[in-house]
Enzyme design. Structure first.
Site, PDB file in Angstrom:
ATOM      1  N   LYS A 128       6.636 108.569  76.198  1.00 33.37           N
ATOM      2  CA  LYS A 128       6.196 108.254  74.834  1.00 33.37           C
ATOM      3  C   LYS A 128       5.386 109.428  74.310  1.00 33.37           C
ATOM      4  CE  LYS A 128       6.601 104.662  72.089  1.00 33.37           C
ATOM      5  NZ  LYS A 128       7.677 103.670  72.103  1.00 33.37           N
TER       6      LYS A 128
HETATM    7  P1  NAD Z   1       7.154 100.943  61.247  1.00 35.57           P
HETATM    8  O1  NAD Z   1       6.094 101.959  61.070  1.00 35.57           O
HETATM    9  O2  NAD Z   1       8.491 101.138  60.627  1.00 35.57           O
HETATM   10  O3  NAD Z   1       6.604  99.516  60.779  1.00 35.57           O
HETATM   11  C1  NAD Z   1       5.410  98.958  61.252  1.00 35.57           C
HETATM   12  C2  NAD Z   1       5.100  97.734  60.412  1.00 35.57           C
HETATM   13  O4  NAD Z   1       3.921  97.099  60.934  1.00 35.57           O
HETATM   14  C3  NAD Z   1       4.796  98.057  58.949  1.00 35.57           C
HETATM   15  O5  NAD Z   1       5.333  97.038  58.121  1.00 35.57           O
HETATM   16  C4  NAD Z   1       3.267  98.027  58.915  1.00 35.57           C
HETATM   17  O6  NAD Z   1       2.758  97.740  57.612  1.00 35.57           O
HETATM   18  C5  NAD Z   1       3.001  96.904  59.874  1.00 35.57           C
HETATM   19  N1  NAD Z   1       1.638  96.921  60.398  1.00 35.57           N
HETATM   20  C6  NAD Z   1       0.922  97.988  60.845  1.00 35.57           C
HETATM   21  N2  NAD Z   1      -0.314  97.607  61.193  1.00 35.57           N
HETATM   22  C7  NAD Z   1      -0.378  96.267  60.967  1.00 35.57           C
HETATM   23  C8  NAD Z   1      -1.398  95.297  61.120  1.00 35.57           C
HETATM   24  N3  NAD Z   1      -2.605  95.633  61.568  1.00 35.57           N
HETATM   25  N4  NAD Z   1      -1.097  94.006  60.799  1.00 35.57           N
HETATM   26  C9  NAD Z   1       0.109  93.667  60.322  1.00 35.57           C
HETATM   27  N5  NAD Z   1       1.112  94.546  60.141  1.00 35.57           N
HETATM   28  C10 NAD Z   1       0.865  95.822  60.459  1.00 35.57           C
HETATM   29  O7  NAD Z   1       7.283 100.754  62.830  1.00 35.57           O
HETATM   30  P2  NAD Z   1       8.497 100.135  63.652  1.00 35.57           P
HETATM   31  O8  NAD Z   1       9.348 101.244  64.129  1.00 35.57           O
HETATM   32  O9  NAD Z   1       9.086  98.989  62.910  1.00 35.57           O
HETATM   33  O10 NAD Z   1       7.700  99.616  64.936  1.00 35.57           O
HETATM   34  C11 NAD Z   1       7.047  98.354  64.963  1.00 35.57           C
HETATM   35  C12 NAD Z   1       6.790  97.970  66.404  1.00 35.57           C
HETATM   36  O11 NAD Z   1       8.038  97.920  67.113  1.00 35.57           O
HETATM   37  C13 NAD Z   1       5.926  98.966  67.196  1.00 35.57           C
HETATM   38  O12 NAD Z   1       5.147  98.238  68.128  1.00 35.57           O
HETATM   39  C14 NAD Z   1       6.939  99.806  67.912  1.00 35.57           C
HETATM   40  O13 NAD Z   1       6.408 100.400  69.093  1.00 35.57           O
HETATM   41  C15 NAD Z   1       7.974  98.762  68.250  1.00 35.57           C
HETATM   42  N6  NAD Z   1       9.312  99.308  68.533  1.00 35.57           N
HETATM   43  C16 NAD Z   1       9.969 100.072  67.623  1.00 35.57           C
HETATM   44  C17 NAD Z   1      11.237 100.542  67.911  1.00 35.57           C
HETATM   45  C18 NAD Z   1      12.054 101.318  66.909  1.00 35.57           C
HETATM   46  O14 NAD Z   1      13.228 101.585  67.199  1.00 35.57           O
HETATM   47  N7  NAD Z   1      11.523 101.676  65.761  1.00 35.57           N
HETATM   48  C19 NAD Z   1      11.829 100.262  69.156  1.00 35.57           C
HETATM   49  C20 NAD Z   1      11.138  99.460  70.063  1.00 35.57           C
HETATM   50  C21 NAD Z   1       9.872  98.996  69.733  1.00 35.57           C
END
Ligand code: NAD
Length: 426
Positions: A114
């Site tokens: 990561k």
């Molecule tokens: P992103 O940045 O596209 O979206 C994150 C979302 O979470 C946004 O809507 C943001 O406003 C919201 N958010 C942030 N802080 C917050 C809070 N305190 N309370 C409520 N909402 C909040 O990110 P993403 O890629 O969608 O990732 C989201 C989660 O999924 C992360 O934990 C990431 O590690 C995990 N993840 C992502 C992927 C991927 O392919 N993008 C894969 C596996 C896991």
């Protein structure tokens, strides 16, 4: 000999503590070889760097950047890059460890890594983001590569950031090397279906859970989604397309609720217009805490880690909780959930593994320069998610442990086998 442990203040983050505690517990359950256990408690390698870049007003700022490589017994390191104010060495290390279990659990020939930069991308211009990304890439350039370590998007990063990373790496080598990253734009070797893969994968595991619980997914099935970024918006969209009713959605600015159902397309347009979800006209404003306590059938967590604490876990009113985010449940929250047999938890390393699975497809397609159709990708993804769900479910039943423990055990045992087979160097 008692081992002193590699303790320092930098590791000391809630997420690292959470992932280490999960490993410690799973290790006890399977009587993990002590030598393997000590090796797995910490990353193989961490890289900390200060990333200098010029802001639009000509100031030079220096931000902390990280790339952590936890374990590569199964293959090259793989893991996302996060741009967020909460990024620290401990957080990135915890996330890298999770990636190791996730790739192993899915049966992918990849290890866990990561990376990230402690920054607030929402306050930066496109040019600032580009300069920061290019300098960060230069700092980690000797540690990444198609056979070494392959970054991907995570919170705060997207396909544009991956394109800059790929370009910087390629410029330094003198020719195009698309396979150094996944989650890049299709025109430069990205895969169809990668953008929505994590959200889609979450839904595939929800479908398997519903089958197991003999729960029909219909227009009466109420779904609440925390987070409306990449994972949350695509998970909500796919849940709506299979006929379920989205009753609540939130992001960092708050949320919106409508018992009769929300249109995901309409919400997406509202969100793209940079308006807060709490100001959405066709719903009632709610807080993130209220969203988590919403009465619903399926709760999808797709925002950040540490949101389901013990008090929140007691308030949940869902039947299935799917962890699209990494580490959304704290150790204390999990202890509450283990006692609540009214909630079926699909743990993060299983629920959100669709992202790394299609990243793996993208890497394979890039290496052979032969690209698959969206239909092929989605079918392969659904099959791998269903197979992994079945493996975890079987372990959970056989060993009489929670789905989280079962997912961890499945991943850890595979990594252990690889390490024992490869032996110890020197
Ligand atoms: P992103 O940045 O596209 O979206 C994150 C979302 O979470 C946004 O809507 C943001 O406003 C919201 N958010 C942030 N802080 C917050 C809070 N305190 N309370 C409520 N909402 C909040 O990110 P993403 O890629 O969608 O990732 C989201 C989660 O999924 C992360 O934990 C990431 O590690 C995990 N993840 C992502 C992927 C991927 O392919 N993008 C894969 C596996 C896991």
């Amino acid at each position: 000999m008692r081992q002193p442990g590699l303790i320092s203040a930098e590791w000391d983050s809630p997420l690292f503590h959470q992932t280490q505690t999960q490993l410690d517990r799973a290790a006890k359950l399977i009587s993990l070889d002590e030598n393997i256990f000590q090796r797995l408690r910490y990353p193989q390698r961490v890289l900390m760097t200060s990333v200098p870049f010029r802001m639009d007003d000509q100031r030079v700022v220096v931000l902390p950047g990280y790339r952590v490589q936890h374990n590569n017994a199964l293959g090259p390191f793989k893991g996302g890059i996060r741009y967020h104010p909460g990024v620290s060495l401990g957080e990135v290390s915890g996330l890298a460890m999770m990636m190791t279990w996730k790739c192993a659990l899915m049966g992918l020939p990849l290890g866990g890594a990561k990376g990230g930069i402690r920054c607030d991308p929402s306050q930066m211009s496109r040019n600032e983001l580009q300069r920061m990304t290019r300098r960060y890439t230069s700092e980690i350039i000797n540690f990444i590569g198609p056979d070494k370590d392959i970054p991907a998007p995570d919170m705060g990063t997207n396909e544009q950031v991956m394109a800059w990373l790929m370009d910087t790496f390629s410029q330094n080598h003198g020719y195009a090397i698309p396979s150094v990253v996944t989650g890049k734009p299709i025109v430069i070797g990205g895969s169809l279906g990668r953008v929505e893969a994590t959200g889609r994968g979450v839904v595939y595991t929800v479908m398997e859970a519903a089958k197991k619980l003999k729960m029909k997914l219909t227009s009466k099935t109420r779904v609440a989604v925390q987070g409306f970024g990449n994972v949350g918006s695509h998970a909500a969209g796919k849940m709506a397309r299979i006929g379920c009713r989205i009753v609540a959605v939130s992001n960092h600015s708050g949320g919106t609720f409508n018992e009769k159902g929300l249109s995901v397309d309409d919400l997406t347009a509202h969100h793209q217009a940079k308006k807060p979800l709490s100001e959405y006209k066709k719903g009632e404003a709610i807080t993130n805490e209220e969203l988590l306590a919403t009465e619903c059938d399926i709760l999808i967590l797709a925002a950040i880690d540490g949101v389901v604490t013990a008090p929140i876990a007691r308030q949940l009113k869902c039947r299935i909780m799917a962890e699209g985010a990494n580490g959304p449940t704290t150790v204390e929250g999990d202890a509450v959930l283990e006692k609540r047999d009214d909630i079926f938890v699909i743990p993060d390393i299983l629920a959100n593994a669709g992202g790394v699975t299609v990243s793996y497809f993208e890497w394979v397609q890039g290496l052979q320069n032969l690209f698959w159709s969206a239909k092929e990708i989605n079918q392969k993804l659904q099959q791998l998610m269903a197979d992994a769900f079945a493996r975890v479910d079987e372990t959970s039943r056989k060993r009489k442990v929670s789905m989280r423990q079962a997912a961890l055990i499945t991943g850890i045992e595979r990594v252990t086998q690889a390490m024992l087979n490869r032996g110890f160097f020197p």
